[in-house]
Design an enzyme around this catalytic site. Sequence first.
Site, PDB file in Angstrom:
ATOM      1  N   SER A 124      -3.641   6.950  10.602  1.00  0.00           N
ATOM      2  CA  SER A 124      -4.248   7.801   9.574  1.00  0.00           C
ATOM      3  C   SER A 124      -5.756   7.891   9.776  1.00  0.00           C
ATOM      4  O   SER A 124      -6.351   8.957   9.617  1.00  0.00           O
ATOM      5  CB  SER A 124      -3.945   7.248   8.176  1.00  0.00           C
ATOM      6  OG  SER A 124      -2.560   7.250   7.923  1.00  0.00           O
ATOM      7  N   GLU A 125      -6.387   6.754  10.105  1.00  0.00           N
ATOM      8  CA  GLU A 125      -7.806   6.740  10.426  1.00  0.00           C
ATOM      9  C   GLU A 125      -8.104   5.711  11.505  1.00  0.00           C
ATOM     10  O   GLU A 125      -7.403   4.706  11.642  1.00  0.00           O
ATOM     11  CB  GLU A 125      -8.675   6.420   9.199  1.00  0.00           C
ATOM     12  CG  GLU A 125      -8.902   7.586   8.250  1.00  0.00           C
ATOM     13  CD  GLU A 125      -7.919   7.572   7.100  1.00  0.00           C
ATOM     14  OE1 GLU A 125      -7.917   8.536   6.311  1.00  0.00           O
ATOM     15  OE2 GLU A 125      -7.138   6.619   6.997  1.00  0.00           O
ATOM     16  N   THR A 126      -9.173   6.000  12.255  1.00  0.00           N
ATOM     17  CA  THR A 126      -9.782   5.064  13.192  1.00  0.00           C
ATOM     18  C   THR A 126     -11.269   5.019  12.870  1.00  0.00           C
ATOM     19  O   THR A 126     -11.864   6.057  12.570  1.00  0.00           O
ATOM     20  CB  THR A 126      -9.578   5.516  14.648  1.00  0.00           C
ATOM     21  OG1 THR A 126      -8.175   5.518  14.951  1.00  0.00           O
ATOM     22  CG2 THR A 126     -10.301   4.613  15.629  1.00  0.00           C
TER      23      THR A 126
END
Length: 320
Positions: free
Chosen positions: A45-47
């Site tokens: 979903s996020e980095t």
Amino acid sequence: MSHRFHICDVFATERYAGNQLAVVEEAADLSTDEMQAVANEMNYSETTFVTGCDADGWDVRIFTPNDEVPFAGHPTLGTAAVIRDHLADRRPDEVTLHLQVGDVPVRVDGETYWMSQRAPEFGRAFDRETAADALGLAPADLRGDLPVEWVSTGLPTVVVPLRDRDALERIDVDPAGYEALTGDHDGKNVLAFCAHPRDDGHDYADRVFAPYYDVPEDPATGSSNGCLAAYLARHGDGEVDAIVEQGYEMGRPSLLRLRATDEAATARSAMDETTETREGVDQAESGADEGSSDATSGPDDRVAVDVGGRVVPVAEGTLY
């Protein structure tokens, strides 16, 4: 130049639950395009990318698989945990992240990481038919005593109140309906919630959808649940201390702790809780029927929002 990275599960009850996050160390030499490519490769979903630090905190950028975002909840907690364990001296009890939305402090209480989110903004209300269409539900599946409302503590979210968990589990996002609900404003996250969790020791269950960011469904969303905390405080008695279930439908069970206080709602409740709450809902729904604008009155400093959860380390590696 190679870069160390860490993978952790945030808001997790155990390893391989919660929301996955990759954190890249010493990433100041990476361009925006390179960061975006890494985030797309990770496909979480996020980095996040730690690009520097000063005496007051750590510079961090957050990317979804297809875009940079100014704030997100589980990346904030997970990145703070990685910084505390691997980059900071003496594992401090508080780590401040310099994000696009401003400084976000994260403190540690036992095994729980807590972030204090920005003062919320409350924006437009939406009609139940539009929200129901976006979620593949009927208008009757939505509660009639609470508004569908745009709220932001840094990353705007449309909060949708459902009658029960059956409706929550039947959600099937309709692309055209999602576009109709989110297309003309910056609230691309849609959080649907109900007051019927699986565990009697919890308070709410919710799901979060963000197809705009190439995240069809998110297993744990600290930013949107911060919006939910502010929403519950505003439309309740002004005090929230709750545990929320998310990610169960995805096989990634997550638990988020929410705390919020709303001074205005507390004062209103003390005067006449039932009457004032009903009038507020009527006004919100009336505004939605009349096509109310996206304008907000700005951040409401009378509302304080904290979101907490566990961070579980999973793996380490090197980007070449």
